[in-house]
Design a protein around this motif. Structure first.
Motif, PDB file in Angstrom:
ATOM      1  N   LYS A   1       9.248  13.617   5.318  1.00  0.00           N
ATOM      2  CA  LYS A   1       8.599  12.679   4.398  1.00  0.00           C
ATOM      3  C   LYS A   1       7.178  12.310   4.817  1.00  0.00           C
ATOM      4  O   LYS A   1       6.869  12.190   5.992  1.00  0.00           O
ATOM      5  CB  LYS A   1       9.396  11.376   4.340  1.00  0.00           C
ATOM      6  N   GLU A   2       6.356  12.109   3.825  1.00  0.00           N
ATOM      7  CA  GLU A   2       5.025  11.567   4.082  1.00  0.00           C
ATOM      8  C   GLU A   2       5.191  10.059   4.293  1.00  0.00           C
ATOM      9  O   GLU A   2       6.072   9.444   3.704  1.00  0.00           O
ATOM     10  CB  GLU A   2       4.136  11.841   2.879  1.00  0.00           C
ATOM     11  N   LEU A   3       4.339   9.511   5.138  1.00  0.00           N
ATOM     12  CA  LEU A   3       4.387   8.070   5.370  1.00  0.00           C
ATOM     13  C   LEU A   3       4.178   7.338   4.048  1.00  0.00           C
ATOM     14  O   LEU A   3       3.199   7.576   3.360  1.00  0.00           O
ATOM     15  CB  LEU A   3       3.287   7.702   6.358  1.00  0.00           C
TER      16      LEU A   3
ATOM     17  N   TYR B   1       9.343  16.707   9.854  1.00  0.00           N
ATOM     18  CA  TYR B   1      10.112  15.471   9.822  1.00  0.00           C
ATOM     19  C   TYR B   1       9.851  14.919   8.453  1.00  0.00           C
ATOM     20  O   TYR B   1       9.659  13.750   8.217  1.00  0.00           O
ATOM     21  CB  TYR B   1       9.694  14.491  10.930  1.00  0.00           C
TER      22      TYR B   1
ATOM     23  N   LEU C   1       2.459   4.294  14.470  1.00  0.00           N
ATOM     24  CA  LEU C   1       2.997   2.945  14.259  1.00  0.00           C
ATOM     25  C   LEU C   1       4.295   2.774  15.035  1.00  0.00           C
ATOM     26  O   LEU C   1       4.926   3.746  15.429  1.00  0.00           O
ATOM     27  CB  LEU C   1       3.285   2.715  12.767  1.00  0.00           C
TER      28      LEU C   1
ATOM     29  N   LYS D   1       4.982   9.053  14.218  1.00  0.00           N
ATOM     30  CA  LYS D   1       4.013  10.156  14.155  1.00  0.00           C
ATOM     31  C   LYS D   1       2.661   9.682  13.634  1.00  0.00           C
ATOM     32  O   LYS D   1       1.646  10.322  13.866  1.00  0.00           O
ATOM     33  CB  LYS D   1       4.552  11.270  13.249  1.00  0.00           C
ATOM     34  N   ALA D   2       2.677   8.579  12.913  1.00  0.00           N
ATOM     35  CA  ALA D   2       1.425   8.035  12.389  1.00  0.00           C
ATOM     36  C   ALA D   2       0.859   6.967  13.322  1.00  0.00           C
ATOM     37  O   ALA D   2      -0.081   6.250  12.952  1.00  0.00           O
ATOM     38  CB  ALA D   2       1.649   7.469  10.994  1.00  0.00           C
TER      39      ALA D   2
ATOM     40  N   ASP E   1       8.603   8.915  10.932  1.00  0.00           N
ATOM     41  CA  ASP E   1       7.418   8.979  10.077  1.00  0.00           C
ATOM     42  C   ASP E   1       6.350   7.992  10.541  1.00  0.00           C
ATOM     43  O   ASP E   1       5.166   8.295  10.564  1.00  0.00           O
ATOM     44  CB  ASP E   1       7.792   8.737   8.599  1.00  0.00           C
ATOM     45  N   ARG E   2       6.797   6.805  10.946  1.00  0.00           N
ATOM     46  CA  ARG E   2       5.859   5.792  11.446  1.00  0.00           C
ATOM     47  C   ARG E   2       5.329   6.170  12.825  1.00  0.00           C
ATOM     48  O   ARG E   2       4.138   6.033  13.100  1.00  0.00           O
ATOM     49  CB  ARG E   2       6.560   4.427  11.535  1.00  0.00           C
TER      50      ARG E   2
END
Lengths: 238, 187
Positions: B35-37, B33, A144, A141-142, A138-139
């Protein structure tokens, strides 16, 4: 975004375990009962609530104790046996970053992934669902860094493009790059100066031969609605 | 960020999708994948780690006044986003079911803690400080020089105190006549 990796340098690690804490903090994982096993290593093992753990390995060098700190977590294999064996597609590999992640809502808790894993990594939460390191996809992909790599105060855990990290470790003169070739190239690479066994790493890790066949068999069982007993999996692989 | 969708944009999008789907391109999002951050759209507040005197920078992420995450501040000159295990656990300072929310008091010779109010606890501390100070206040030393000090109370400061807090504490402690003023980092 190319294939991502974590570069672990045990020689830089001071065993502070900030990675373990940062991981728990990001994932809101509860604390676990610790146990004195004669070393400072804790919690005792990976679990559904501990995705990363630093092994404290004691070696005797010239009559003195030398400490080795080695990360234990999902290795994010290039050819992940867990993904091949998962009958419901809960375990997945991200084609872009090579991260092996999972979808708990699909997982049926058959534990085939643990049987297939050459590193004995997958663990399960209280509901019996898969729970392991997912390299903070999640990080990532953002844009981070994973929580462990971000917090590491000594740079023993570095995150980045896999190719660049390998080139960097080679340029720094490390003799062994564990994970460069193993199992299609691991997503967690160790920069070492000695043979991997010295660091309690599995030499020449191999997925069980029947993994693909097992996956197909499990898929049929799931399609027919037959509950999967973990003992069947173990027997099939033995 | 305020995103406004006009009718024109909507039409453009719909036509675009129509063309794409007629070309046989799969418009389904890549398998999630999921969940949202969790820090998406969270308010970022910078702070300094309250533990040791290194003073690492930390970003506190909050949503609706609740802390949702804390992590190292990559722009901080001291720590560049890195944190030790204590600093990395800062989230727990705000969100931990076992966190103490009221002062606890163990009476002399008691083996039990009991919950007390802040007012009661602060009053008691103030009374005892006054009692001790009154009893042990030293006006003059052996040579007859005026010293006006209290040697029966000591103070240990925290490494996390900032300049202004240290200034106020010093004023307060010197006013009481305390001379044993120590600092956590020297212990």
């Amino acid at each position: 975004m190319g294939r991502k990796a974590l570069l672990i340098t045990p020689e830089l690690c001071i065993g502070c375990r900030a990675c373990q804490v940062a991981c728990k903090s990001w994932n809101n994982l509860p604390a676990e009962k610790t146990k004195n096993n004669g070393t400072h290593e804790n919690p005792p093992d990976l679990s559904g609530y501990t995705y990363v753990k630093i092994r404290f390995i004691e070696k005797e060098v010239k009559g003195e104790v030398k400490w080795l700190f080695v990360r234990q977590s999902c290795m994010h294999c290039g050819e992940p046996a867990c993904v091949q064996v998962c009958p419901v597609g809960a375990m997945q590999k991200d084609p872009e970053t090579g991260i092996v992640f999972y979808d708990k809502s699909i997982c049926i808790g058959c534990q085939a992934c643990r049987s297939a894993c050459p590193f004995d990594v997958p663990r399960y939460d209280k509901e019996g669902k898969i729970s392991k390191c997912y390299m903070c996809i999640d990080r990532v992909k953002a844009g981070l860094e994973p929580a462990c790599a971000k917090t590491c105060p000594t740079g023993a855990i570095k995150f980045g493009e896999r190719d660049e990290l390998i080139a960097q470790a080679k340029a720094e003169g490390f003799k062994v790059l564990y994970g460069e070739k193993e199992l299609g190239g691991l997503g967690v690479i160790f920069a070492l100066n000695r043979e991997p066994a010295y660091y309690n790493l599995v030499e020449n890790p191999k997925a069980p031969e029947k993994v693909v066949a097992l996956g197909e068999m499990l898929k049929i069982l799931v399609a027919k609605g037959i509950p999967i007993n973990n003992s069947i999996i173990k027997e099939f692989l033995s | 960020m305020d995103v406004k969708f006009t009718r024109r944009d909507f039409l453009k999008l719909s036509i675009g999708s129509l063309v794409l789907s007629s070309l046989g391109i799969n418009l389904e999002p890549v398998k999630a994948y999921a969940k949202e951050l969790k820090i998406k759209n969270a308010k970022e507040t910078t702070t300094i780690c309250p533990y040791c005197s290194v003073g690492c920078g930390i970003i506190v992420y909050s949503k609706g006044g609740k802390v949702v995450n804390t992590e190292g501040d990559p722009d901080h000159v001291i720590s560049r986003g890195k944190l030790c295990p204590k600093g990395a656990s800062l989230y727990q300072l705000a969100n931990n079911p076992t966190r103490l929310l009221k002062p606890l008091y163990r009476a002399p010779y008691s083996d039990k803690w009991k919950e007390v109010s802040w007012d009661w606890a602060l009053d008691r501390i103030a009374k005892l400080v006054k009692k001790t100070r009154d009893k042990y206040f030293i006006y003059k030393n052996e040579k007859g020089q005026v010293v006006n000090r209290v040697e029966a109370i000591a103070h240990v400061g925290s490494a996390a105190l900032d300049n202004e807090e240290c200034y106020i504490l010093q004023k307060f402690l010197r006013a009481l006549g305390i001379v044993y003023i120590e600092h956590q980092a020297r212990i």
